[in-house]
Design an enzyme around this catalytic site. Structure first.
Site: not given
Length: 306
Positions: A272, A70, A10-11
């Protein structure tokens, strides 16, 4: 033929910290004999889709990001029915699961531990038709992680969760629920509940109880009753912070449970949004996924004798 690795990162996670380490991380992987395919995530659930579609084609699937990243990778592996081991380089704001496994916060050290370490199986939670790595929760504060602005997370880190969370203390919502498991059954009005497989939740330790193991086939369950007055609220807070006993908090271990509510309840899975549900069935999928951790005979929270 060389070993093949799929590296999904994830940048944006953790202030985009991986960008300055990416070349060195890839160099570690290549020197360890891996042919590396790199995929920066493009959108929400992109990592999950890639892991589900391609995870079985590789010898090792490494991911870097926060706990949400993850979660996506593990969910994709479970959905695809793959047995590929996972490596984790934490780069998020909180990294609860990495803290539980004592995964190095130094990205380069974490990369070395992946290629030089051993694979250990850990338990994964099944939540209706979804999956989670370390926590499913509802109620007070549980929407903080996915509602807190990503840029705010990157600037303030863990403090962003605290700032957002303290605004909720004066508007506590409760849920009338029925809890059923092999160990117990109860009805109550709860302001918070979590089913976890970790020692750190939201960056706070000691919330999940003693004797936590990530591969023992059971979850730690905690349910907080609605306080009737400020004294009961203080009692709950004192118990959460100091471990004092209180009848206002229910705690037990179980391999599966069912939770029912009169109306829809918002859940969070690994920080999330996990949807709104009237009924949920949660099951521990023992030893469902393997994770690469440092070569060490005293690995925490994992039974190395198995």
């Amino acid at each position: 033929m060389g070993k093949r690795m799929l590296f999904i990162f994830n940048p944006r996670a953790g202030k985009g910290s991986i960008k300055n380490r990416l070349v060195d991380i890839l160099d570690i992987f290549v020197k360890a004999g891996y042919e590396v395919t790199v995929h920066p995530t493009q959108a929400y659930r992109d990592g999950q889709r890639v892991a589900r579609r391609k995870g079985g084609e590789y010898d090792l699937l490494v991911t870097s990001g926060g706990d949400g990243t993850l979660d996506e990778i593990v969910t994709g592996i479970m959905e695809g029915g793959h047995s590929t081991p996972v490596g984790y380089i934490p780069a998020g704001s909180t990294n609860d699961f990495a803290n539980s496994l004592h995964v190095s916060k130094n990205m380069l050290e974490a990369a070395v531990d992946i290629v030089e370490g051993r694979a250990h199986a850990f338990d994964v939670g099944k939540f209706n038709d979804d999956f989670f790595v370390y926590i499913a929760a509802f109620g007070l504060f549980t929407d903080v992680s996915y509602e807190t602005n990503q840029d705010l997370k990157n600037i303030l880190g863990h403090a962003a969760y605290i700032l957002e969370g303290t605004q909720r203390l004066f508007n506590i919502r409760s849920y009338n629920m029925r809890i059923e498991s092999r160990e117990c059954a109860m009805d109550g009005e709860f302001i918070f509940g979590m089913v976890s497989n970790a020692t750190s939740v939201g960056g706070f330790r000691k919330l999940t109880g003693p004797d936590v193991m990530l591969d023992d086939g059971v979850f730690e369950v905690m349910l907080v009753h609605r306080p009737k007055n400020i004294l009961e609220l203080n009692e709950i807070i004192a118990s959460l912070l100091g471990g004092a006993d209180t009848k206002l908090i229910e705690s037990f271990k179980t391999s599966s449970l069912k939770i029912s509510c009169e109306g829809p309840v918002s859940w969070t899975l690994d920080g999330e949004f996990g949807g709104e549900h009237r009924e949920v069935e949660i099951t521990n999928m023992k030893h469902a996924v393997q994770i690469m951790i440092a070569e060490d005979d005293t690995v925490p929270l994992i039974n190395t004798q198995v």
